[in-house]
Design a protein around this motif. Structure first.
Motif: not given
Length: 271
Positions: A94, A66-70, A63-64, A91, A112, A270
């Motif tokens: 996904k 800005k990803d909601p998971y990150t 996950a990057g 980290k 994730s 999430t």
């Protein structure tokens, strides 16, 4: 996950139903004999763990920033990049598998699909457990065993007094063997205790550890899709018993609050 099989660590060796297996064959005897004379330091564990997790990071969707998971993971654990003398990094992979693991170099990887079903308190308990495995050097034992298996598979000398430089193929085998490892019931119980103490010391809701185990128990119950989970749970601490152990400690500490019936969520958690 891509190219490597799934299992480990908080989830009591919860295996992917389609997990790949390494066929050790006669190499297992080499590993056993070599392990008796092999010198393995904390520095070796850190080095090989970093190589393994770097390989996994390259071969799985991460996950990057800005990803909601990150964003969620950083919100929960941003202040725990240093914890109990450890330097940690986090980290999110996904992937569909429900799990998390930690390495001796301080790398913590959360899947994730685990985040989809765990509340914030439950995730705090899960990763607290993973930190416990690192602090207790359980992950050192796991990476040592994985290294010996990878080296033996390629006819390297597992009886060497120094850690050999592995090629990419060997690193992949080592990463696979590390993820295919499991901790003893004693190690799991000790990591459970660490997780509870981590939650309590940081004034988190310790009941999150209880409900996390209850969800884990639900995942191991019934249905063809869960048969792989059930099989692997046979050699690990019972999730319901682990939940009850948390409850007893919380009651003793005056921190118990009945969460009611625990169920698996039908929508992703999430945020």
């Amino acid at each position: 996950m891509k190219k490597v099989s799934l299992c480990l660590l908080f989830l009591g060796a919860m295996y992917s139903v389609n997990a790949q297996k390494i066929n050790l064959g006669k190499a297992a005897d080499v590993v056993s004999k070599g392990a008796k004379v092999f010198t393995f330091s904390n520095a070796d564990a850190v080095k090989l763990s970093k190589e393994s997790v770097d390989y996994m990071d390259k071969n799985n969707p991460v996950a990057g920033p800005k990803d909601p998971y990150t964003v969620r993971l950083n919100r929960l654990f941003g202040k725990h990049k240093t914890q109990d003398g450890l330097t940690l990094n986090y980290k999110v992979y996904k992937v569909k598998d429900i799990n998390a693991f930690a390495c001796a170099d301080g790398s913590v990887r959360v899947f994730s699909s685990l985040m989809d079903i765990m509340t914030d308190d439950e995730l705090l308990a899960v990763i607290g457990h993973e930190i416990g495995h690192v602090k207790n050097e359980d992950t050192k034992d796991a990476i040592k065993s994985a290294y010996l298996k990878a080296a033996a598979l390629d006819a390297a000398s597992s009886a060497s007094s120094t850690v050999a430089t592995l090629n990419e193929s060997q690193v992949g085998k080592m990463a696979n063997a590390f993820l295919d490892a499991s901790h003893s019931k004693k190690q799991e119980s000790q990591a459970d205790m660490y997780s509870y103490d981590f939650m309590k010391a940081n004034k988190y809701n310790v009941v999150g550890a209880y409900t996390a185990f209850k969800k884990l128990a639900l995942l191991s119950e019934g249905g063809t899709a869960q048969s792989g989970f059930q099989k692997m749970f046979n050699s690990h601490p019972d999730s319901n018993k682990r939940a009850e152990a948390v409850k007893k400690r919380a009651e003793k500490d005056g921190l118990w609050k009945d969460p009611g019936t625990v169920t698996l969520p039908t929508t992703k958690l999430t945020k």
